[in-house]
Design a protein around this motif. Structure first.
Motif, PDB file in Angstrom:
ATOM      1  N   ARG A  61     -11.297  11.641  -3.441  1.00  0.00           N
ATOM      2  CA  ARG A  61      -9.744  11.832  -3.771  1.00  0.00           C
ATOM      3  C   ARG A  61      -9.183  13.185  -3.656  1.00  0.00           C
ATOM      4  O   ARG A  61      -8.029  13.254  -3.730  1.00  0.00           O
ATOM      5  CB  ARG A  61      -9.583  11.188  -5.423  1.00  0.00           C
ATOM      6  N   ARG A 110      -4.295   6.084  -7.390  1.00  0.00           N
ATOM      7  CA  ARG A 110      -5.781   6.204  -6.863  1.00  0.00           C
ATOM      8  C   ARG A 110      -6.593   6.931  -8.073  1.00  0.00           C
ATOM      9  O   ARG A 110      -7.881   6.560  -8.199  1.00  0.00           O
ATOM     10  CB  ARG A 110      -5.608   7.392  -5.928  1.00  0.00           C
ATOM     11  N   TRP A 154     -10.870   3.041  -1.587  1.00  0.00           N
ATOM     12  CA  TRP A 154      -9.667   4.250  -1.702  1.00  0.00           C
ATOM     13  C   TRP A 154      -9.863   5.152  -2.653  1.00  0.00           C
ATOM     14  O   TRP A 154      -9.940   6.454  -2.767  1.00  0.00           O
ATOM     15  CB  TRP A 154      -8.346   3.635  -1.424  1.00  0.00           C
ATOM     16  N   SER A 155      -9.915   4.542  -3.970  1.00  0.00           N
ATOM     17  CA  SER A 155      -9.724   5.074  -5.150  1.00  0.00           C
ATOM     18  C   SER A 155     -11.297   5.500  -5.536  1.00  0.00           C
ATOM     19  O   SER A 155     -11.340   6.387  -6.446  1.00  0.00           O
ATOM     20  CB  SER A 155      -9.150   4.180  -6.271  1.00  0.00           C
ATOM     21  N   TYR A 181      -7.172   1.692   4.469  1.00  0.00           N
ATOM     22  CA  TYR A 181      -8.258   0.765   3.741  1.00  0.00           C
ATOM     23  C   TYR A 181      -7.819  -0.641   3.561  1.00  0.00           C
ATOM     24  O   TYR A 181      -8.967  -1.386   3.761  1.00  0.00           O
ATOM     25  CB  TYR A 181      -8.410   1.765   2.382  1.00  0.00           C
ATOM     26  N   HIS A 204      -5.523  10.809   1.925  1.00  0.00           N
ATOM     27  CA  HIS A 204      -5.550   9.697   2.776  1.00  0.00           C
ATOM     28  C   HIS A 204      -4.568   8.732   2.168  1.00  0.00           C
ATOM     29  O   HIS A 204      -4.790   8.758   0.769  1.00  0.00           O
ATOM     30  CB  HIS A 204      -6.684   9.152   2.940  1.00  0.00           C
ATOM     31  N   SER A 245       0.877  -1.406  -0.011  1.00  0.00           N
ATOM     32  CA  SER A 245       0.059   0.034  -0.105  1.00  0.00           C
ATOM     33  C   SER A 245       0.797   1.263   0.097  1.00  0.00           C
ATOM     34  O   SER A 245       0.525   2.295  -0.664  1.00  0.00           O
ATOM     35  CB  SER A 245      -0.943  -0.112   1.260  1.00  0.00           C
ATOM     36  N   LEU A 274      -3.384   4.647   1.230  1.00  0.00           N
ATOM     37  CA  LEU A 274      -4.192   3.282   0.962  1.00  0.00           C
ATOM     38  C   LEU A 274      -4.046   2.626   2.190  1.00  0.00           C
ATOM     39  O   LEU A 274      -5.212   1.638   2.412  1.00  0.00           O
ATOM     40  CB  LEU A 274      -3.480   2.847  -0.293  1.00  0.00           C
TER      41      LEU A 274
END
Lengths: 194, 194
Positions: free
Chosen positions: B167, B99, B162-163, B176, B171, B91, B173
């Motif tokens: 966005r 992302r 996350w993606s 998540y 944050h 990550s 990854l």
């Protein structure tokens, strides 16, 4: 017990898998498959739309049987018991041809990136179909996704043991896939404790 | 905070993914990708061997990071904690480009069987690599295979959340993928109880 004798459709599948192993999926033609199987090209096309169809026909049946078994499991069955019902349904459709083909398909896949991709997409497709069938039963999403992955692993592992073992016995596939499911259920319990 | 500005390599990936979505993977050429990215063809070939390489380069890195994280987890860590260490390592390599690309790659994959096959093979490859890394740690086979599948599911689910989320925040990854792992660990505990 008399040795099992394949018909034209079965001979075509066996010939195709052997040719894929020997010379690759891409370079194998329908003409070569028909010749090796000892049938005419028109016989090939009575059974299959094309070379690709020869591989995906079985996959659609497998996916349908797995999801039907899950859908028709008793209402009170837990997620992995419903998966077990799917495995029994799908396993019952696998006979001597599937058992004999197992190691040959494995050998063909090992040497073809095209077939590796198809095989991977098949696994992903089976997991998605089983996840959807479990969600329809009211199993919440992350549990359904995990139970479906366990089901795919159980089918693959049970099938491998069945088809790589002594093929002169007349054992059915179902006990193998159910044993693999029980083993994975125990593995899940072990994982959640540490 | 200034908006993130992609370099040539990143622009090539973005252009390629958009073209794959618009017109399919098969019909997209290196010339079109370079044009859309506003670079020359020779710039393309400084970064990638071919169109295919553009997709697999990231996959090899991901597989390496996941297995390194598993290998270097503390000796006493359980299988899923080792998987968690792999997720953190992988990550941490995912930044704004990944992302931003997430939903676009998803759209490109949805319309291309070629890309669906590649994506499926990627998942299978990641699971196999993680299984091998866990077996090296002494985790027995069925537990290792199941923990690896849980790891792949956690990465995919965490990455998707996350993606696909807001966005504009910054944050990372890792939280998540670790949250998805915790959710799947709980799902595994629920499954082993019924």
């Amino acid at each position: 017990m008399a040795r099992w004798e394949p018909g034209a459709r079965e001979r075509l599948v066996l010939a195709a898998v052997d040719l894929f192993t020997e010379q690759g999926y891409d370079t194998t033609t329908v003409t070569q498959i028909a010749e090796r199987a000892g049938v005419t090209k028109s016989t090939f096309f009575r059974h299959f739309a094309d070379k690709r169809d020869l591989l995906v026909a079985g996959q659609e049946t497998l996916s349908r049987l797995l999801t039907e078994g899950i859908a028709e499991a008793p209402a009170g069955a837990g997620p992995l018991d419903a998966v077990g019902a799917g495995l029994v349904r799908a396993s019952s459709a696998m006979g001597p041809l599937n058992r004999e083909l197992g190691p040959r398909i494995k050998a063909a896949v090992a040497v073809s990136e095209e077939l590796q991709q198809r095989d991977a997409l098949k696994s992903v497709g089976l997991a998605a179909a089983m996840t959807a069938a479990l969600i329809t039963r009211g199993v919440p999403d992350p549990v359904a996704a995990l139970a479906a992955e366990i089901g795919v692993l159980a089918f693959k592992r049970g099938f491998a043991q069945w088809s790589e073992g002594d093929r002169d016995d007349d054992h059915e596939l179902a006990p193998y896939t159910l044993a693999a499911l029980a083993e994975l259920r125990a593995a899940g319990a072990a994982l959640s404790q540490v």
